[in-house]
Design a protein around this motif. Structure first.
Motif, PDB file in Angstrom:
ATOM      1  N   GLU A 198       6.851 -11.089   4.828  1.00 28.65           N
ATOM      2  CA  GLU A 198       6.179  -9.766   4.646  1.00 28.65           C
ATOM      3  C   GLU A 198       5.689  -9.917   5.042  1.00 28.65           C
ATOM      4  OE1 GLU A 198       8.870  -7.448   5.717  1.00 28.65           O
ATOM      5  OE2 GLU A 198      10.114  -9.505   5.158  1.00 28.65           O
ATOM      6  N   THR A 252       0.646  -1.284  -0.029  1.00 28.36           N
ATOM      7  CA  THR A 252      -0.234  -0.205   0.087  1.00 28.36           C
ATOM      8  C   THR A 252       0.670   1.217  -0.095  1.00 28.36           C
ATOM      9  OG1 THR A 252      -0.535  -0.586   2.659  1.00 28.36           O
ATOM     10  CG2 THR A 252      -2.218  -0.608   1.144  1.00 28.36           C
ATOM     11  N   CYS A 253       2.004   1.236   0.259  1.00 30.45           N
ATOM     12  CA  CYS A 253       3.111   2.563   0.718  1.00 30.45           C
ATOM     13  C   CYS A 253       4.102   2.235   0.553  1.00 30.45           C
ATOM     14  CB  CYS A 253       2.446   2.665   2.370  1.00 30.45           C
ATOM     15  SG  CYS A 253       3.662   2.280   3.028  1.00 30.45           S
ATOM     16  N   ALA A 267      10.237  -3.102   1.967  1.00 32.76           N
ATOM     17  CA  ALA A 267       9.996  -4.278   2.748  1.00 32.76           C
ATOM     18  C   ALA A 267       9.669  -5.441   1.806  1.00 32.76           C
ATOM     19  CB  ALA A 267       8.385  -4.330   3.478  1.00 32.76           C
ATOM     20  N   TYR A 326       2.666 -10.157   2.698  1.00 30.90           N
ATOM     21  CA  TYR A 326       2.188 -10.184   1.562  1.00 30.90           C
ATOM     22  C   TYR A 326       1.219 -11.132   1.408  1.00 30.90           C
ATOM     23  CZ  TYR A 326       4.223  -5.621   2.985  1.00 30.90           C
ATOM     24  OH  TYR A 326       4.433  -4.909   3.491  1.00 30.90           O
ATOM     25  N   HIS A 359       6.139   1.884   1.992  1.00 29.84           N
ATOM     26  CA  HIS A 359       7.568   0.874   3.587  1.00 29.84           C
ATOM     27  C   HIS A 359       7.091  -0.354   2.859  1.00 29.84           C
ATOM     28  CE1 HIS A 359       6.506   4.733   6.017  1.00 29.84           C
ATOM     29  NE2 HIS A 359       7.498   4.240   6.202  1.00 29.84           N
ATOM     30  N   CYS A 360       6.057  -0.092   2.594  1.00 32.71           N
ATOM     31  CA  CYS A 360       6.113  -1.982   1.312  1.00 32.71           C
ATOM     32  C   CYS A 360       7.033  -2.062   0.802  1.00 32.71           C
ATOM     33  CB  CYS A 360       4.567  -1.996   1.672  1.00 32.71           C
ATOM     34  SG  CYS A 360       2.963  -1.728   2.139  1.00 32.71           S
ATOM     35  N   HIS A 391       3.776  -0.726   8.586  1.00 29.46           N
ATOM     36  CA  HIS A 391       4.780   0.142   8.520  1.00 29.46           C
ATOM     37  C   HIS A 391       4.573   1.481   8.250  1.00 29.46           C
ATOM     38  CE1 HIS A 391       5.430  -3.468   5.304  1.00 29.46           C
ATOM     39  NE2 HIS A 391       6.504  -3.274   6.738  1.00 29.46           N
ATOM     40  N   CYS A 392       2.927   2.345   8.054  1.00 31.53           N
ATOM     41  CA  CYS A 392       2.790   3.181   8.587  1.00 31.53           C
ATOM     42  C   CYS A 392       2.810   3.857   9.896  1.00 31.53           C
ATOM     43  CB  CYS A 392       1.755   3.781   7.526  1.00 31.53           C
ATOM     44  SG  CYS A 392       2.215   3.508   5.623  1.00 31.53           S
ATOM     45  N   THR A 408      -1.852   4.055   5.713  1.00 35.09           N
ATOM     46  CA  THR A 408      -2.269   2.846   4.453  1.00 35.09           C
ATOM     47  C   THR A 408      -2.375   1.355   5.614  1.00 35.09           C
ATOM     48  OG1 THR A 408      -0.260   3.047   3.481  1.00 35.09           O
ATOM     49  CG2 THR A 408      -2.551   4.096   3.014  1.00 35.09           C
ATOM     50  N   CYS A 409      -0.708   1.038   6.310  1.00 35.26           N
ATOM     51  CA  CYS A 409      -0.646  -0.483   6.576  1.00 35.26           C
ATOM     52  C   CYS A 409       0.597  -0.039   8.101  1.00 35.26           C
ATOM     53  CB  CYS A 409       0.259  -0.332   5.804  1.00 35.26           C
ATOM     54  SG  CYS A 409       1.944   0.030   5.719  1.00 35.26           S
TER      55      CYS A 409
END
Lengths: 65, 65
Positions: free
Chosen positions: A58, A10-11, A17, A60, A13-14, B13-14, B10-11
């Motif tokens: 992670e 989604t972002c 990751a 997903y 950071h993802c 990590h955020c 969004t997740c």
């Protein structure tokens, strides 16, 4: 080139990751993530199952196809 | 207690990024993030502008109200 359909990113950071999940296994790998499309591509020659497993760890979903 | 309306989380990590943005400034702070609601609450007594600035530096929009 191996590519994966990955759900749940989604972002940024993802993206990081997932990228790091692959480069942790294969430090020399180049990884490209299309966040909007949910696609991950890499030039890694590691077994597909190993790469998919690292992404899944992670948190997903990786399409089996 | 101070609370902020934060857009763009969004997740998980955020959540972590925002939480760490605050605890980096105030290590003793407790931070609670409601991802779905876009709300961040903390018991930190640091100036509101400092906390909002730290969240914004992570790339999120903080409502001015």
């Amino acid at each position: 080139m191996q590519s994966f359909t990955v759900t749940g990113m989604t972002c940024g950071h993802c993206v990081r990751a997932v990228t790091e999940a692959i480069t942790r296994l294969d430090a020399a790998a180049t990884v490209r993530v299309d966040l909007a499309a949910g696609r991950v591509e890499t030039d890694s020659r590691l077994p597909r199952a190993a790469l998919a497993g690292a992404i899944a760890e992670e948190g997903y979903d990786v399409a089996s196809a």
